[in-house]
Design a protein around this motif. Structure first.
Motif, PDB file in Angstrom:
ATOM      1  N   PHE A  42      48.568   0.118  79.242  1.00 44.68           N
ATOM      2  CA  PHE A  42      47.279   1.020  79.202  1.00 44.68           C
ATOM      3  C   PHE A  42      47.239   1.550  80.690  1.00 44.68           C
ATOM      4  N   VAL A  43      47.526   1.087  81.895  1.00 42.40           N
ATOM      5  CA  VAL A  43      47.314   1.542  83.000  1.00 42.40           C
ATOM      6  C   VAL A  43      48.228   2.976  83.226  1.00 42.40           C
ATOM      7  N   LEU A  44      49.419   2.586  82.797  1.00 43.19           N
ATOM      8  CA  LEU A  44      50.835   3.437  82.736  1.00 43.19           C
ATOM      9  C   LEU A  44      50.185   4.842  81.915  1.00 43.19           C
ATOM     10  N   VAL A  45      49.883   4.667  80.785  1.00 43.90           N
ATOM     11  CA  VAL A  45      49.629   5.774  79.934  1.00 43.90           C
ATOM     12  C   VAL A  45      48.289   6.526  80.452  1.00 43.90           C
ATOM     13  N   LEU A  46      47.177   5.796  80.929  1.00 40.84           N
ATOM     14  CA  LEU A  46      46.110   6.391  81.325  1.00 40.84           C
ATOM     15  C   LEU A  46      46.366   7.201  82.624  1.00 40.84           C
ATOM     16  N   LEU A  47      47.211   6.921  83.778  1.00 42.13           N
ATOM     17  CA  LEU A  47      47.767   7.533  84.799  1.00 42.13           C
ATOM     18  C   LEU A  47      48.462   8.737  84.478  1.00 42.13           C
ATOM     19  N   CYS A  48      49.520   8.562  83.608  1.00 41.94           N
ATOM     20  CA  CYS A  48      50.160   9.715  83.005  1.00 41.94           C
ATOM     21  C   CYS A  48      49.298  10.746  82.252  1.00 41.94           C
ATOM     22  N   TYR A  49      48.197  10.401  81.539  1.00 44.67           N
ATOM     23  CA  TYR A  49      47.521  11.219  81.013  1.00 44.67           C
ATOM     24  C   TYR A  49      46.682  12.269  81.939  1.00 44.67           C
ATOM     25  N   LEU A  50      46.053  11.422  82.859  1.00 45.71           N
ATOM     26  CA  LEU A  50      45.404  12.102  83.965  1.00 45.71           C
ATOM     27  C   LEU A  50      46.387  13.046  84.676  1.00 45.71           C
ATOM     28  N   LEU A  51      47.518  12.521  85.083  1.00 50.07           N
ATOM     29  CA  LEU A  51      48.367  13.539  85.687  1.00 50.07           C
ATOM     30  C   LEU A  51      48.828  14.694  84.850  1.00 50.07           C
ATOM     31  N   THR A  52      48.803  14.476  83.388  1.00 49.73           N
ATOM     32  CA  THR A  52      49.260  15.677  82.771  1.00 49.73           C
ATOM     33  C   THR A  52      48.375  16.827  82.803  1.00 49.73           C
ATOM     34  N   LEU A  53      46.834  16.096  82.405  1.00 53.24           N
ATOM     35  CA  LEU A  53      45.880  17.122  82.488  1.00 53.24           C
ATOM     36  C   LEU A  53      45.730  17.707  83.847  1.00 53.24           C
ATOM     37  N   THR A  54      45.806  17.046  85.028  1.00 48.83           N
ATOM     38  CA  THR A  54      45.733  17.622  86.423  1.00 48.83           C
ATOM     39  C   THR A  54      46.729  18.754  86.759  1.00 48.83           C
ATOM     40  N   GLY A  55      47.839  18.201  86.332  1.00 44.84           N
ATOM     41  CA  GLY A  55      49.059  18.909  86.876  1.00 44.84           C
ATOM     42  C   GLY A  55      49.144  20.212  86.061  1.00 44.84           C
ATOM     43  N   ALA A  79      52.659  24.599  79.767  1.00 46.80           N
ATOM     44  CA  ALA A  79      51.554  23.532  80.256  1.00 46.80           C
ATOM     45  C   ALA A  79      50.237  23.450  79.253  1.00 46.80           C
ATOM     46  N   LEU A  80      50.090  24.209  78.469  1.00 48.10           N
ATOM     47  CA  LEU A  80      48.967  24.150  77.483  1.00 48.10           C
ATOM     48  C   LEU A  80      49.663  23.551  76.176  1.00 48.10           C
ATOM     49  N   VAL A  81      50.740  23.558  75.775  1.00 49.17           N
ATOM     50  CA  VAL A  81      51.340  22.854  75.040  1.00 49.17           C
ATOM     51  C   VAL A  81      51.447  21.466  75.341  1.00 49.17           C
ATOM     52  N   ASP A  82      51.757  21.003  76.538  1.00 51.48           N
ATOM     53  CA  ASP A  82      52.007  19.712  77.106  1.00 51.48           C
ATOM     54  C   ASP A  82      50.676  19.085  77.011  1.00 51.48           C
ATOM     55  N   ALA A  83      49.599  19.750  77.387  1.00 49.64           N
ATOM     56  CA  ALA A  83      48.273  19.036  77.626  1.00 49.64           C
ATOM     57  C   ALA A  83      47.735  18.692  76.135  1.00 49.64           C
ATOM     58  N   GLY A  84      48.001  19.771  75.183  1.00 49.06           N
ATOM     59  CA  GLY A  84      47.584  19.432  74.094  1.00 49.06           C
ATOM     60  C   GLY A  84      48.261  18.402  73.241  1.00 49.06           C
ATOM     61  N   PHE A  85      49.680  18.514  73.168  1.00 53.14           N
ATOM     62  CA  PHE A  85      50.442  17.443  72.790  1.00 53.14           C
ATOM     63  C   PHE A  85      50.253  15.811  73.084  1.00 53.14           C
ATOM     64  N   THR A  86      49.792  15.623  74.470  1.00 50.22           N
ATOM     65  CA  THR A  86      49.566  14.449  75.095  1.00 50.22           C
ATOM     66  C   THR A  86      48.213  14.336  74.465  1.00 50.22           C
ATOM     67  N   THR A  87      47.195  14.983  74.470  1.00 49.97           N
ATOM     68  CA  THR A  87      45.772  14.661  73.903  1.00 49.97           C
ATOM     69  C   THR A  87      45.755  14.221  72.421  1.00 49.97           C
ATOM     70  N   SER A  88      46.523  14.767  71.672  1.00 48.43           N
ATOM     71  CA  SER A  88      46.557  14.380  70.381  1.00 48.43           C
ATOM     72  C   SER A  88      47.082  13.047  70.076  1.00 48.43           C
ATOM     73  N   VAL A  89      47.446  12.411  71.283  1.00 46.40           N
ATOM     74  CA  VAL A  89      48.511  11.059  71.103  1.00 46.40           C
ATOM     75  C   VAL A  89      47.528  10.190  71.784  1.00 46.40           C
ATOM     76  N   VAL A  90      46.937  10.204  73.180  1.00 45.29           N
ATOM     77  CA  VAL A  90      46.695   9.377  73.885  1.00 45.29           C
ATOM     78  C   VAL A  90      45.142   8.593  73.829  1.00 45.29           C
ATOM     79  N   PRO A  91      44.340   9.291  73.179  1.00 41.64           N
ATOM     80  CA  PRO A  91      43.060   8.808  72.987  1.00 41.64           C
ATOM     81  C   PRO A  91      43.194   7.483  72.116  1.00 41.64           C
ATOM     82  N   PRO A  92      43.875   7.510  70.954  1.00 47.36           N
ATOM     83  CA  PRO A  92      43.722   6.622  69.919  1.00 47.36           C
ATOM     84  C   PRO A  92      44.821   5.354  70.779  1.00 47.36           C
ATOM     85  N   LEU A  93      45.846   5.770  71.430  1.00 47.50           N
ATOM     86  CA  LEU A  93      46.661   4.798  71.976  1.00 47.50           C
ATOM     87  C   LEU A  93      46.110   3.881  73.091  1.00 47.50           C
ATOM     88  N   LEU A  94      44.999   4.489  73.820  1.00 44.75           N
ATOM     89  CA  LEU A  94      44.458   3.815  74.750  1.00 44.75           C
ATOM     90  C   LEU A  94      43.518   2.910  73.974  1.00 44.75           C
TER      91      LEU A  94
END
Length: 344
Positions: free
Chosen positions: A55-68, A94-109
């Motif tokens: 949970f901590v790892l995925v949340l940090l990666c998600y925030l880093l993805t969106l910010t970076g 960058a747009l693809v990566d942000a969208g790709f992760t967003t389609s996965v991370v919320p239900p995963l968290l």
């Protein structure tokens, strides 16, 4: 029936309603098709002690993805010196990566917090369609970026004419269109297949290999699966061949260079992209080019976690960490902000 004390039974499985528990019927090819329209995503419930760490790892990666990725797009838009084909394609990545992760991370968290995550059949197919479209677009976009790097290294004098704005727009559009086309075809073929009970998906998202393991045998389904496999081979191996051919040309051009400085500059230009290609394609090929019957779901979940969550977080660092142009753009942007505050 397994008992609650059985250590081999995931905790999420113990909470299943009786309608979803596996019954002692014959094989699914004998008509035991699933009438249940809801899928239970088991996620990492078979690794309960690992869930808080993930949970901590995925949340940090998600925030880093969106910010970076947001910062990368902002820099490329605001800084005139970054208005080049390389950074234009990097913005799309960058747009693809942000969208790709967003389609996965919320239900995963939500799943990693211990909540049961159930999806209607339509919602599961929608998530599959979104992640497939963005992942396939990234496959094509990485190949386009390899062509751009090959043109810059192998034809430096003609590069400005070769990489015209019109051609860059067309190539970026082709990447998005290719991703959407592959996703629509794969999702439509899967939607037409009957799925066998129980509606348990041993994954954290509705990913194609995990869903195919629920598909019933017989009735011409083998032909459909071959068509889906052929589509996956095309979207992965054709861009891979383009990347290999591009970097073959780059290697020959670097070998022919006489000065060490020119070689170093060319290698630094292509090194970051080649790292991103290896990270993404390595895990994606492992996941999607395996036969369905040999797909290991426990290992597959961790491989999928890598290319859907970790790789998009690493990409902004890979492309900018040793990039002097981006570092200079950051200093100029921050300097402009500082001077604006002083003036006030």
């Amino acid at each position: 029936m397994a008992l609650r004390g059985d250590p081999q039974v995931p905790t999420a499985f113990l909470r299943l309603p009786l309608a979803l528990m596996p019954q002692q019927h014959g094989p699914c090819c004998q008509g035991n098709h699933s009438t249940e329209e809801r899928f239970l995503l088991l996620g990492f419930s078979d690794w309960p002690s690992l869930q808080p760490v993930l949970f901590v790892l995925v949340l940090l990666c998600y925030l880093l993805t969106l910010t970076g990725n947001s910062a990368l797009v902002l820099l490329a838009v605001r800084e005139p010196r970054l208005h080049t084909p390389m950074y234009y394609f990097l913005c799309h990545l960058a747009l693809v990566d942000a969208g790709f992760t967003t389609s996965v991370v919320p239900p995963l968290l939500a799943n990693l917090r211990g909540r049961e995550w159930r999806l209607e059949r339509g919602g599961c197919l929608a998530q599959l369609c979104a992640s497939l479209a963005l992942g396939s677009a990234e496959c094509v976009l990485l190949a386009v970026m390899a062509l751009d790097r090959a043109a810059a290294v192998c034809r430096p004098l003609r590069y400005a004419g070769l990489a015209s704005p019109r051609l860059c727009h067309a190539l970026a559009g082709a990447a998005w269109l290719g991703g959407l086309t592959n996703s629509a075809a794969q999702t439509a073929l899967l939607a037409a297949r009957p799925l066998c009970a129980p509606g348990r998906v041993d994954h954290f998202i509705c990913e194609l290999p995990a869903l195919l393991q629920l598909a019933c045998d017989g009735g011409g389904q083998d032909s459909t699966e071959r068509q889906m496999f052929a589509a996956r081979v095309f979207i992965l191996l054709v861009p891979s061949a383009v990347i290999l051919a591009s970097y073959g040309g780059v290697a020959r051009a670097i070998w022919a260079m006489r000065t060490r400085g020119s070689r170093r500059k060319a290698m630094s230009t292509c090194g970051s992209h080649l790292t991103a290609v290896c990270l993404f394609y390595g895990s994606a090929i492992y996941t999607y080019l395996q036969p369905t019957h040999s797909y290991n779901q426990r290992r597959g979940k961790f491989i999928s976690l890598f290319y859907t969550v970790v790789t998009p977080a690493l990409n902004p660092l890979i492309y900018t960490l040793r990039n002097k142009e981006v570092k200079g753009a950051v200093r100029r942007l921050l300097g402009g902000v500082g001077r604006g505050q002083d003036a006030q």
